[in-house]
Design an enzyme around this catalytic site. Structure first.
Site: not given
Ligand code: DAU
Ligand code: NAD
Length: 356
Positions: A137-138
């Protein structure tokens, strides 16, 4: 291998391994898993099917055209389900090169070799061949608080090197349908969570930090919204699109589970308060620490999944409440898996990203 074998790329990663496990439990056809085994790929995820005669693992790079060409001619898959990618937004900010190489050039290589292979097929093998591209979705960018959810017609507006590389790969897939008639399908899914997710991503990272009394890093104000889907539901959606989807179409997949990051983290913490009352820090939410925001951090994602629901009859089985409980329990019960993925390069990544 059987005549109706499918080829899965990136099947040793989080979603790919869940997909292969589900596929072998639910379907009869054999699977070839092609994976480079980057830091995110772990053959141990597939230990339960390693001795299944319908499963075969091949280590290789989707950018290696000679290898792909030979694999296709030798194993003659009836479909390719393409998961292989660099997937972590924060890593794409530190170093976009691998994202361009794998997500763009790798998808291009796979498309070119698939086109050559498919052109050489005849009859039913030619007509029934499918190339299913797994995307995100990104690619649609960021929503305001009151904007309607992304549909398949939303304009692409990627904001990170990761999402730009995925958007580019989606465009290539589209072009191969329109220019060459390659029978492609594209799925764009929201945030997944569940077993085998590498703990660089929010949910497993929070679980592991919470149980070991480490600070839980929340970027910015914690009000960013993601639309969470349990990974098994995503895998079922992909199987549905592969069997019933119309070629050349894209399908949005989402859980209608929009949640602010802070609420996701609080839910995990309260689940752990109940399951792990003797952890070093309880209540676990005392570990929450607001840290510097992600550059270009998308504010909100939300998927309108009406098309796959109404045209193909798919619906998620899990709510966030049921899915997150299963996920927390899975991480608590798989300490050896956690140990195996959190050594060496993982610690270097944590030090680089969080100064831990
Ligand atoms: O939306 C689909 C996407 O979801 C996929 O295409 C990506 O491959 C997948 O990694 C994921 O991306 P996000 O960036 O949304 O996922 P992430 O788990 O890295 O982060 C989720 C949310 O949490 C985002 O708003 C960033 C925040 N976050 C993330 C991390 C790792 C934090 O606040 N603290 C953190 O340490
Ligand atoms: P992941 O990072 O856990 O796994 C990626 C896999 O691809 C790994 O096994 C890795 O070894 C392999 N790989 C990487 N480069 C390769 C190359 N050059 N050749 C062969 N294999 C290679 O990723 P994931 O979270 O399972 O995501 C899988 C796919 O789903 C990606 O295309 C991602 O963009 C998409 N997606 C992910 C989410 C999510 O929330 N995780 C949501 C929507 C879409």
């Amino acid at each position: 291998m059987q005549a109706d074998t499918i080829l899965v790329t990136g099947g040793a990663g989080f979603i790919g391994s869940n997909f292969i496990l589900q596929w072998l439990a639910a379907e009869t056809a054999a699977v070839i898993n092609l994976d480079k085994l980057t830091y995110a790929g772990n053959p141990a995820n597939l230990a339960n099917v390693a001795s299944d005669r319908r499963y075969r693992f091949l280590q290789g790079d989707i950018c290696d055209r000679e290898f792909i060409a030979e694999l296709l001619i030798t194993h003659r898959p009836r479909a390719i389900v393409h998961f292989a990618a660099e997937s972590h937004v924060d890593r794409s900010i530190h170093g976009p090169d691998d994202f361009i190489r794998t997500n763009l050039n790798g998808t291009f290589s796979l498309l070119e070799e698939s086109r050559a292979y498919w052109s050489g097929l005849s009859g039913a093998a030619h007509d029934q061949f499918r190339f299913l591209h797994v995307s995100t979705d990104e690619v649609y960018g960021s929503l305001g608080a009151n904007d309607p959810a992304f549909t398949e017609n939303t304009r692409y507006a990627p904001n990170s090197p990761y999402s730009a590389s995925k958007a580019g790969s989606d465009h290539l897939v589209r072009a191969y349908f329109h220019t060459y008639g390659l029978p492609v399908l594209t799925t764009n899914c929201s945030n997944n969570y569940g077993p085998f997710q590498f703990p660089e991503k929010l949910i497993p990272l929070v679980i592991l930090h919470a149980i070991s009394g480490k600070p839980i890093p929340i970027y910015g104000d914690g009000q960013n919204v993601r639309d969470w889907l349990y990974v098994a539901d995503h895998c079922e959606a992909i199987r549905t699109v592969l069997s019933k989807g119309r070629t050349g179409e894209t399908y949005n997949i989402g859980g209608r589970n929009e949640l602010k990051n802070l609420d996701v983290v609080r839910t995990i913490c309260s689940t752990l308060d109940e399951l792990r009352p003797n952890d070093p820090v309880v209540p676990h939410q005392n570990l929450i620490k607001f840290v510097t925001d992600r550059p270009g951090h998308d504010r909100r994602y939300a998927m309108d999944a009406s098309k796959i629901e109404s045209e193909l009859g798919w619906k998620p089985r899990e709510t966030f409440e049921t899915g997150i409980r299963k996920t927390v329990q899975w991480y608590l019960e798989h300490e050896a898996w956690v140990q195996s993925v959190t050594s060496g390069s993982y610690r270097q990544w944590m030090a680089k990203q969080y100064s831990l």
